[in-house]
Motif scaffolding. Structure first.
Motif, PDB file in Angstrom:
ATOM      1  N   PHE A 191       0.859  -1.181   0.000  1.00 35.75           N
ATOM      2  CA  PHE A 191       0.000   0.000   0.000  1.00 35.75           C
ATOM      3  C   PHE A 191       0.897   1.234   0.000  1.00 35.75           C
ATOM      4  CE2 PHE A 191      -2.211  -3.312   2.438  1.00 35.75           C
ATOM      5  CZ  PHE A 191      -3.386  -3.418   1.722  1.00 35.75           C
ATOM      6  N   TRP A 192       0.379   2.349  -0.484  1.00 31.99           N
ATOM      7  CA  TRP A 192       1.112   3.609  -0.376  1.00 31.99           C
ATOM      8  C   TRP A 192       0.102   4.733  -0.155  1.00 31.99           C
ATOM      9  CZ3 TRP A 192       1.311   0.119  -4.275  1.00 31.99           C
ATOM     10  CH2 TRP A 192       0.652   0.434  -5.471  1.00 31.99           C
ATOM     11  N   LEU A 193       0.474   5.698   0.650  1.00 30.89           N
ATOM     12  CA  LEU A 193      -0.460   6.751   1.042  1.00 30.89           C
ATOM     13  C   LEU A 193       0.300   7.989   1.495  1.00 30.89           C
ATOM     14  CD1 LEU A 193      -0.624   6.700   4.512  1.00 30.89           C
ATOM     15  CD2 LEU A 193      -1.332   4.396   3.876  1.00 30.89           C
ATOM     16  N   ASN A 194      -0.422   9.091   1.630  1.00 33.18           N
ATOM     17  CA  ASN A 194       0.155  10.304   2.188  1.00 33.18           C
ATOM     18  C   ASN A 194      -0.304  10.402   3.639  1.00 33.18           C
ATOM     19  OD1 ASN A 194       0.060  13.391   2.873  1.00 33.18           O
ATOM     20  ND2 ASN A 194       1.474  13.171   1.143  1.00 33.18           N
ATOM     21  N   TYR A 195       0.675  10.427   4.553  1.00 36.35           N
ATOM     22  CA  TYR A 195       0.351  10.408   5.986  1.00 36.35           C
ATOM     23  C   TYR A 195       1.068  11.570   6.664  1.00 36.35           C
ATOM     24  CZ  TYR A 195       0.015   8.644  10.797  1.00 36.35           C
ATOM     25  OH  TYR A 195      -0.242   8.502  12.150  1.00 36.35           O
ATOM     26  N   ARG A 196       0.278  12.527   7.118  1.00 34.37           N
ATOM     27  CA  ARG A 196       0.801  13.700   7.817  1.00 34.37           C
ATOM     28  C   ARG A 196       1.903  14.389   7.008  1.00 34.37           C
ATOM     29  NH1 ARG A 196       1.024  11.603  14.160  1.00 34.37           N
ATOM     30  NH2 ARG A 196      -1.235  11.178  14.324  1.00 34.37           N
ATOM     31  N   GLY A 197       1.646  14.527   5.699  1.00 32.93           N
ATOM     32  CA  GLY A 197       2.578  15.239   4.832  1.00 32.93           C
ATOM     33  C   GLY A 197       3.733  14.408   4.308  1.00 32.93           C
ATOM     34  N   ARG A 198       3.766  13.124   4.646  1.00 35.71           N
ATOM     35  CA  ARG A 198       4.845  12.253   4.172  1.00 35.71           C
ATOM     36  C   ARG A 198       4.282  11.179   3.243  1.00 35.71           C
ATOM     37  NH1 ARG A 198       8.687  10.362   9.091  1.00 35.71           N
ATOM     38  NH2 ARG A 198       6.758  10.001  10.243  1.00 35.71           N
ATOM     39  N   ASP A 199       5.004  10.894   2.171  1.00 36.61           N
ATOM     40  CA  ASP A 199       4.622   9.788   1.294  1.00 36.61           C
ATOM     41  C   ASP A 199       5.163   8.501   1.911  1.00 36.61           C
ATOM     42  OD1 ASP A 199       3.340  11.294  -0.750  1.00 36.61           O
ATOM     43  OD2 ASP A 199       5.317  11.954  -1.449  1.00 36.61           O
ATOM     44  N   VAL A 200       4.262   7.558   2.160  1.00 33.80           N
ATOM     45  CA  VAL A 200       4.631   6.344   2.888  1.00 33.80           C
ATOM     46  C   VAL A 200       4.331   5.107   2.044  1.00 33.80           C
ATOM     47  CG1 VAL A 200       4.233   4.979   4.974  1.00 33.80           C
ATOM     48  CG2 VAL A 200       4.163   7.490   5.092  1.00 33.80           C
ATOM     49  N   TYR A 201       5.290   4.201   2.005  1.00 33.23           N
ATOM     50  CA  TYR A 201       5.143   2.932   1.284  1.00 33.23           C
ATOM     51  C   TYR A 201       5.123   1.819   2.322  1.00 33.23           C
ATOM     52  CZ  TYR A 201       6.362  -0.813  -2.066  1.00 33.23           C
ATOM     53  OH  TYR A 201       6.375  -1.951  -2.842  1.00 33.23           O
ATOM     54  N   ILE A 202       4.072   0.995   2.291  1.00 27.30           N
ATOM     55  CA  ILE A 202       3.883  -0.054   3.296  1.00 27.30           C
ATOM     56  C   ILE A 202       3.855  -1.416   2.596  1.00 27.30           C
ATOM     57  CG2 ILE A 202       2.443  -0.909   5.173  1.00 27.30           C
ATOM     58  CD1 ILE A 202       1.143   1.951   5.180  1.00 27.30           C
ATOM     59  N   GLN A 203       4.702  -2.328   3.037  1.00 29.27           N
ATOM     60  CA  GLN A 203       4.764  -3.675   2.477  1.00 29.27           C
ATOM     61  C   GLN A 203       4.403  -4.694   3.551  1.00 29.27           C
ATOM     62  OE1 GLN A 203       8.960  -2.771   1.235  1.00 29.27           O
ATOM     63  NE2 GLN A 203       8.396  -4.024  -0.528  1.00 29.27           N
ATOM     64  N   HIS A 204       3.535  -5.623   3.200  1.00 31.95           N
ATOM     65  CA  HIS A 204       3.221  -6.758   4.069  1.00 31.95           C
ATOM     66  C   HIS A 204       3.794  -8.002   3.388  1.00 31.95           C
ATOM     67  CE1 HIS A 204       0.207  -3.772   5.354  1.00 31.95           C
ATOM     68  NE2 HIS A 204       0.361  -4.321   6.529  1.00 31.95           N
TER      69      HIS A 204
END
Length: 407
Positions: free
Chosen positions: A357-370
C-alpha cells in the motif's frame, strides 16, 4: 633451499622492473629485461609480487594505472603455462565459458564497425546500441568475480585483485556508460570516426584486456590458492548473483541443489552471539542495528499476535510496547479488519507472498509492504510489515555515486 632463494631473487627482480616502469621505464625496455633476467613466471608469483608492492606502500591506484603494461609484460611467459582442465561444475569453468561469450560480443561489434560504410547512420546507431546493450551485461560477470572470488582471495592475504582489478572493472563500467551516452549524441556521419577511435575501440580493448588478466593471472592464482571448500561456497552462492550469456551445465544445477540440501545451516546462539549462514552478530549489536534501519518493521507471528516492532527515532506510525502479544486484528479499526483477515489468509494458504500500500500520511509519502515470512520448507511463520518514508526517494533524479562523496 636453493629453489626458494631462486624464487625470491626472481620476485625481487620483477618488483624492481615494475618500480622502474612506474618511474618512466618504457614497456619495451622492461620487456627486454624481463625476458633476459626472468624468462618464465607463474601467475601466482605475479599476484604475490603485486601484493608485496602494495604491502610496501605502492598505492593500488598506481598499480592499476600500469595494469595493462604489466599484463603485456607477463603475456609471453604466462601463455606458456598450461591451465588445468576444470569440471563444468567448477566456478572457473563457468567464468571462462562467459568469457568466450563476451568475446563473441566484442567480435560482433568489430564486425559491425568494419562494415559501417554500408549502413545509413540511424540503422548503424540502432544496431550498435543493441550490441552495446548486450555487452553491458558483462556487469554480472564482474559482479560475481568481485563479490565471490575476491573475498576468498582476501582471506588468503591477496588484497591486490580487489584493490586493483576492481578498479579496472569500474573503469570499464564507466566506459560502457560513456560509449552509450556518446552514441546517442551522434548527429553527423563525420563524428563516427572520432567516436570509434576515441570511445569505442578503447572500450573493446579494455574488455578484451580484462579477459586476458582474468584467465592468465586471476583464475590460475585462485586455482592455486583456494581450497575445495572455498570453491564449494563460491558455487553455492553464485546463483544469488547469476550468470551472463550462458546456461549453467545440468550437472552444475544438480550439484548446487545437493550441496544446499547437504550443507544447509541453521542459526546458532552461543556466548551472546547469533551465528547465521550469512554471518554473525552479537546480542549487544542486534538491537541498535534493528533500530537504525531506515524503515519501521513489525512482526506478527503465525497466530496473528504482534511479537516485535523496531523502535527507530523517526517512526512513521506510533507503536507502544503494550501492543506486544495483541492480536493484529485488534490493532486496526473495525472497518478494515476484514481486509486484514483476507491478507493473512492469503499468506497462510500460500496464495500470496506480498501486499503493498502507499499513502500520504501527515505530509509524508509512505510505502507499506506486508510480506509473508516462511521457513525453507515454505511453512508460514508470520507476517512482516515494513513501512518506509519515500518522500525524498520520489524526488531523486540522476545519480549520486559513492565516488561523488569525495567532492
Amino acid at each position: 633451499m636453493a629453489q626458494r632463494s631462486e624464487k625470491h631473487a626472481k620476485k625481487e627482480i620483477m618488483k624492481d622492473i615494475i618500480r622502474q616502469l612506474h618511474q618512466g621505464l618504457s614497456a619495451q625496455a622492461a620487456k627486454e629485461r624481463f625476458e633476459k633476467e626472468i624468462g618464465e613466471i607463474s601467475s601466482t608469483e605475479i599476484a604475490e609480487i603485486e601484493q608485496s608492492l602494495i604491502n610496501e606502500g605502492l598505492a593500488p591506484e598506481e598499480i592499476k594505472k600500469f595494469c595493462n603494461v604489466h599484463a603485456l609484460l607477463f603475456q609471453s611467459a604466462l601463455e606458456k603455462v598450461a591451465l588445468k582442465e576444470t569440471s563444468p561444475s567448477h566456478p572457473v569453468y563457468l567464468f571462462r565459458l562467459e568469457n568466450r561469450e563476451i568475446e563473441k560480443r566484442l567480435e560482433a561489434i568489430k564486425s559491425l564497425m568494419a562494415k559501417r560504410g554500408s549502413y545509413d547512420g540511424q540503422t548503424l546507431k540502432e544496431e550498435l546500441s543493441a550490441l552495446l546493450g548486450q555487452l553491458a551485461k558483462v556487469e554480472l560477470h564482474y559482479e560475481r568475480k568481485e563479490q565471490l572470488l575476491f573475498p576468498y582471495l582476501e582471506k588468503q592475504g591477496f588484497m591486490g585483485p580487489s584493490k586493483v582489478m576492481w578498479g579496472k572493472d569500474d573503469e570499464i563500467r564507466q566506459m560502457l556508460r560513456e560509449a552509450t551516452r556518446r552514441l546517442e549524441a551522434l548527429t553527423d556521419a563525420s563524428q563516427w570516426e572520432t567516436y570509434e577511435g576515441q570511445i569505442l575501440n578503447p572500450l573493446l580493448e579494455e574488455v578484451a584486456g580484462m579477459i586476458f588478466k582474468e584467465e592468465n593471472i586471476l583464475f590460475p592464482t585462485a586455482m592455486e590458492k583456494l581450497t575445495s571448500a572455498d570453491w564449494v561456497d563460491i558455487l553455492k552462492e553464485s546463483d544469488q548473483i547469476g550468470y551472463v550469456f550462458i546456461e549453467k551445465p545440468a550437472e552444475t544445477e544438480s550439484l548446487v541443489k545437493e550441496l544446499r540440501a547437504a550443507l544447509e545451516e541453521e542459526p546458532i546462539v552461543r556466548e551472546e552471539t547469533i551465528s547465521l549462514p550469512s554471518g554473525a552478530i552479537t546480542l549487544k549489536e542486534l538491537l541498535p542495528l534493528l533500530n537504525t534501519l531506515p524503515v519501521d518493521i513489525t512482526f506478527v507471528d503465525a497466530e496473528d499476535k504482534v511479537r516485535y516492532f523496531s523502535e527507530g527515532k523517526d517512526r512513521i506510525f506510533h507503536r507502544t510496547r503494550s501492543v506486544i502479544g495483541r492480536k493484529v486484528q485488534n490493532c486496526h479499526p473495525p472497518q478494515s479488519v476484514d481486509v486484514v483477515e483476507r491478507i493473512l489468509a492469503s499468506f497462510k494458504e500460500g496464495k500470496r507472498d506480498q501486499v503493498d500500500f502507499w499513502l500520504n500520511y501527515r505530509g509524508r509519502d509512505v510505502y507499506i509492504q506486508h510480506l509473508a515470512v516462511r521457513n525453507k520448507e515454505g511453512k508460514y511463520l508470520g507476517t512482516l510489515e515494513v513501512s518506509q518514508d519515500i518522500t525524498l526517494v520520489k524526488k531523486l533524479e540522476g545519480e549520486k555515486r559513492i565516488l561523488d562523496e569525495r567532492d
